[in-house]
Design a protein around this motif. Structure first.
Motif, short mmCIF file in Angstrom:
data_model
loop_
_atom_site.label_atom_id
_atom_site.label_comp_id
_atom_site.label_asym_id
_atom_site.label_seq_id
_atom_site.Cartn_x
_atom_site.Cartn_y
_atom_site.Cartn_z
N LEU A 173 0.81 -1.23 0.00
CA LEU A 173 0.00 0.00 0.00
C LEU A 173 0.84 1.27 0.00
O LEU A 173 0.60 2.19 -0.79
CB LEU A 173 -0.94 -0.01 1.20
CG LEU A 173 -1.82 1.23 1.36
CD1 LEU A 173 -2.81 1.35 0.20
CD2 LEU A 173 -2.58 1.20 2.69
N GLU A 174 1.84 1.34 0.88
CA GLU A 174 2.60 2.57 1.03
C GLU A 174 3.33 2.91 -0.27
O GLU A 174 3.37 4.08 -0.69
CB GLU A 174 3.58 2.42 2.20
CG GLU A 174 3.99 3.75 2.79
CD GLU A 174 4.73 3.59 4.11
OE1 GLU A 174 4.43 2.64 4.86
OE2 GLU A 174 5.61 4.43 4.37
N GLU A 175 3.87 1.87 -0.88
CA GLU A 175 4.57 2.06 -2.16
C GLU A 175 3.57 2.46 -3.25
O GLU A 175 3.83 3.33 -4.09
CB GLU A 175 5.26 0.74 -2.52
CG GLU A 175 6.15 0.77 -3.73
CD GLU A 175 6.64 -0.64 -4.06
OE1 GLU A 175 6.71 -0.97 -5.25
OE2 GLU A 175 6.91 -1.44 -3.12
N HIS A 176 2.42 1.83 -3.24
CA HIS A 176 1.37 2.08 -4.22
C HIS A 176 0.90 3.54 -4.13
O HIS A 176 0.68 4.20 -5.15
CB HIS A 176 0.22 1.11 -3.96
CG HIS A 176 -1.02 1.39 -4.74
ND1 HIS A 176 -1.15 1.06 -6.08
CD2 HIS A 176 -2.20 1.96 -4.38
CE1 HIS A 176 -2.36 1.43 -6.50
NE2 HIS A 176 -3.02 1.97 -5.49
N LEU A 177 0.74 4.05 -2.91
CA LEU A 177 0.26 5.42 -2.74
C LEU A 177 1.36 6.43 -3.03
O LEU A 177 1.09 7.52 -3.54
CB LEU A 177 -0.25 5.64 -1.30
CG LEU A 177 -1.48 4.84 -0.89
CD1 LEU A 177 -1.80 5.07 0.58
CD2 LEU A 177 -2.69 5.22 -1.76
N GLY A 178 2.56 6.07 -2.70
CA GLY A 178 3.68 7.00 -2.85
C GLY A 178 3.78 7.90 -1.63
O GLY A 178 2.81 8.11 -0.89
N GLU A 179 4.98 8.42 -1.41
CA GLU A 179 5.28 9.16 -0.18
C GLU A 179 4.39 10.41 -0.05
O GLU A 179 3.88 10.72 1.02
CB GLU A 179 6.76 9.52 -0.16
CG GLU A 179 7.31 9.83 1.23
CD GLU A 179 7.07 11.27 1.66
OE1 GLU A 179 6.97 12.13 0.76
OE2 GLU A 179 6.93 11.52 2.89
N GLU A 180 4.21 11.14 -1.16
CA GLU A 180 3.46 12.41 -1.09
C GLU A 180 2.03 12.20 -0.63
O GLU A 180 1.49 12.97 0.16
CB GLU A 180 3.47 13.09 -2.47
CG GLU A 180 4.76 13.78 -2.80
CD GLU A 180 4.61 14.72 -3.99
OE1 GLU A 180 4.24 14.22 -5.07
OE2 GLU A 180 4.83 15.93 -3.83
N ILE A 181 1.39 11.17 -1.18
CA ILE A 181 -0.01 10.90 -0.83
C ILE A 181 -0.08 10.31 0.59
O ILE A 181 -0.85 10.76 1.44
CB ILE A 181 -0.64 9.92 -1.85
CG1 ILE A 181 -0.53 10.46 -3.27
CG2 ILE A 181 -2.08 9.59 -1.46
CD1 ILE A 181 -1.38 11.67 -3.58
N HIS A 182 0.77 9.31 0.83
CA HIS A 182 0.76 8.63 2.12
C HIS A 182 0.98 9.61 3.27
O HIS A 182 0.25 9.60 4.27
CB HIS A 182 1.84 7.53 2.12
CG HIS A 182 1.81 6.67 3.34
ND1 HIS A 182 2.65 6.88 4.41
CD2 HIS A 182 1.04 5.60 3.66
CE1 HIS A 182 2.40 5.97 5.34
NE2 HIS A 182 1.43 5.18 4.91
N SER A 183 1.96 10.51 3.11
CA SER A 183 2.28 11.42 4.20
C SER A 183 1.14 12.42 4.45
O SER A 183 0.96 12.89 5.56
CB SER A 183 3.58 12.17 3.91
OG SER A 183 3.42 13.04 2.81
N ARG A 184 0.38 12.72 3.42
CA ARG A 184 -0.72 13.67 3.61
C ARG A 184 -1.98 13.02 4.16
O ARG A 184 -2.87 13.71 4.65
CB ARG A 184 -0.98 14.45 2.32
CG ARG A 184 0.05 15.57 2.14
CD ARG A 184 0.00 16.19 0.77
NE ARG A 184 0.97 17.26 0.62
CZ ARG A 184 2.26 17.08 0.36
NH1 ARG A 184 2.75 15.86 0.24
NH2 ARG A 184 3.08 18.11 0.23
N ILE A 185 -2.07 11.71 4.08
CA ILE A 185 -3.09 11.01 4.87
C ILE A 185 -2.68 11.14 6.33
O ILE A 185 -3.49 11.45 7.21
CB ILE A 185 -3.22 9.53 4.45
CG1 ILE A 185 -3.70 9.42 3.00
CG2 ILE A 185 -4.17 8.79 5.38
CD1 ILE A 185 -3.76 8.00 2.45
N GLY A 186 -1.38 10.94 6.57
CA GLY A 186 -0.84 11.05 7.92
C GLY A 186 -1.00 12.45 8.50
O GLY A 186 -1.24 12.61 9.69
#
Lengths: 419, 155
Positions: A173-186
């Motif tokens: 999942l994390e790789e699929h979303l990518g850092e920019e998207i994942h971190s902004r969910i966070g």
């Protein structure tokens, strides 16, 4: 009176994508039953991560929810090992739903039809009268329960949001979303404890993709939604931008307070409704509290195919898009607060919840505009939509006067559909 | 008891008439200055979840709702027809009456399409106001969690 019409059928093929890349979207894509069926296989049951629920909704052992991945009803349950499991809500015997409630707590799941029973991981454990009665009837001795389970899903979590996939081909999942998207969910959900404040479903009279296009369309926000613009919640002249991930399928549209952006000239020149005078009798609706270290007042985040995380000031919600047919879509809203909220902050969230949902000062129009398109294109399956605002690419942009993230959706969609 | 029921029934009918005839500007006047108006779902209500589809805790917010519908929001022209059951008087004090009333609302769209849009109950607290009851609190509990397209006009 016009005595000759221009022949404008752009795309007589009702199966091939137009040659102009993602600046054109053929209208049959919102109408065709074959496309709908192909989406179920290639997208929802294919290499995608689909929103299932929030981890807090299945917190304790035995807690379960029923949810959807496309058309497929899915059970998510927490077993005694503390782990979450998800499997099709479909009895392996004759296909009936296994769980009938939206949520609950269960030791096991028993199909009402013939009492075939499953554990919380989706394994078939009991078959009623398996050995028959008094030596007669029953299943063949060769029947192996281990080989008869509903399909199971892979699961992954991002900051308490549970995603599931039927596919082994989608990256983690994390790789699929990518850092920019994942971190902004966070950014919205990380480091605190979400609390469900309320839920409802908005039934949309349109194809699911029209709603996703609308979510990703930063161009319309300040034009269609007068409420939004007039109260300076969002003007295209505020600072902000869009982020589109390399696949095109995930996006963020954000805006931030910019005290220098007081000039309304751009709007006045466009003669857009957004320039009208409008004052609130009770402005407490828009009083917000500072929730994040940055100045971002709006962050709409979507992940392919059907998940949205919304921060509009202090109104936080997740939205799940569930297709219900070619021209019907359910939009499931879950409004969130946090356990750390003070009573005053909670009240602000309740007031700002008026901005969203079927009666939302902002979201109301999004409920009907997809239907306007669905009805508008009814006789025009060979025609196509034009997506040229902001160019032809699907890249991140500092301007929100662009359709780049809508093009991004189609880029990801075409790749997954093989169109 | 009958008098109270009759009085509340009378006010409810006036309330329905106001919305169904399109006189939304008069709708906030059925409420006290300090009031709560909420539309939520039966699921949210029974689970004790606070948020619904509309929440207002001042008459000003109700006026803003009407102003926004008139001036800001975009929706297709439609109207409602409200039907009420008899009010059930839950409790009765000299100046405060709690009641519950079933409702059904049909929605008539611009093209004539007529559907049952919502059913549910009003959970009300009235200030009796010397025979001219005002709503101090109205929680509109819709039986269904599903709202078709949008909810513009108040219930």
């Amino acid at each position: 009176m016009l005595d000759q019409v221009t022949q404008t059928t752009h795309n007589p093929s009702l199966t091939a994508w137009p040659s102009d890349g993602v600046t054109r979207v053929p209208y049959w894509i919102f109408q065709d039953r074959g496309i709908y069926a192909a989406e179920q296989k290639r997208i929802f049951q294919g290499p995608s991560w689909n929103y299932l629920c929030l981890a807090i909704e299945v917190k304790n052992t035995g807690d379960f929810v029923t949810t959807f991945v496309g058309d497929t009803s899915v059970i998510v349950a927490r077993d005694s090992d503390g782990e979450l499991y998800a499997f099709e809500n479909r009895c392996a015997h004759r296909g009936a739903l296994i769980a009938l409630e939206s949520r609950g707590n269960a030791k096991a799941f028993t199909c009402v039809y013939h009492a075939w029973s499953y554990d919380r991981q989706g394994n078939l454990k009991e078959v009623a009268f398996k050995d028959g009665i008094r030596g007669k009837g029953g299943m063949s001795p060769s029947f192996c329960m281990e080989q008869h389970n509903p399909r199971k899903l892979r699961l992954a979590e991002a900051f308490g949001i549970v995603f599931g996939s039927f596919s082994n081909d989608v990256p983690p999942l994390e790789e699929h979303l990518g850092e920019e998207i994942h971190s902004r969910i966070g950014r919205v959900l990380g480091g605190r404890t979400p609390v469900v404040l309320g839920r409802y479903t908005q039934a949309l009279p349109n194809n699911w993709k029209l709603y996703m296009e609308n979510v990703k369309d930063s161009y319309h926000a300040s034009i269609l939604h007068l409420f939004f613009t007039t109260f300076e919640l969002n003007r295209l002249s505020q600072t902000g931008g869009i982020i589109v991930d390399p696949s095109g399928g995930h996006h963020i549209s954000f805006s931030a307070i910019d005290t220098a952006a007081g000039n309304n000239k751009d709007y006045a020149e466009q003669n857009i409704r957004s320039d009208s005078e409008f004052k609130l009798a009770d402005p407490s609706l828009l009083q917000s509290f500072k929730e994040f270290p940055d100045n971002v007042t709006l962050q709409i985040l979507s992940t392919f195919p059907t998940f949205i995380l919304q921060q509009i000031q202090n109104a936080i919600a997740v939205r799940q898009i569930v297709p219900r047919g070619v021209d019907r879509t359910d939009l499931h809203w879950t409004l969130l607060g946090f356990a750390e909220d003070t009573p005053e902050q909670r009240m602000i969230r309740l007031k700002q919840a008026n901005l969203v949902g079927p009666a939302g000062y902002i979201s109301m129009e999004d409920g009907c505009v997809g239907g306007f398109v669905q009805r508008g294109i009814a006789g025009a399956s060979g025609e196509e939509a034009v997506l040229e605002m902001g160019g032809a690419d699907a890249d991140s942009s500092e301007s929100r006067v662009t359709e780049a993230s809508v093009r991004g959706f189609w880029k990801a969609y075409r790749a997954q559909m093989g169109l | 008891m009958t008098d109270i029921g009759g009085l509340i029934s009378h006010v409810q009918n006036a309330y329905a008439r106001c919305i169904d005839n399109g006189n939304l500007e008069e709708w906030p006047d059925f409420f006290d200055d300090i009031c709560t108006y909420k539309i939520t779902t039966s699921d949210n209500y029974s689970l004790g979840l606070e948020a619904g589809v509309i929440f207002a805790n001042s008459k000003g917010m109700l006026r803003d709702r009407v102003a926004s519908l008139r001036e800001a929001n975009i929706y297709e022209r439609h109207s409602y027809r409200h039907f009420f059951g008899q009010p059930w008087i839950v409790s009765e004090e000299p100046d405060a009456v709690r009641s519950e009333t079933s409702f059904m609302v049909a929605r008539i769209m611009r093209d004539g399409t007529t559907d049952v849009y919502a059913t549910g109950r009003y959970i009300d607290l009235y200030r009796m106001n010397g025979g001219a009851p005002k709503l101090r609190e109205r929680i509109v509990v819709c039986d269904s969690s599903r709202f078709d397209t949008l909810l513009a006009l108040p219930l």
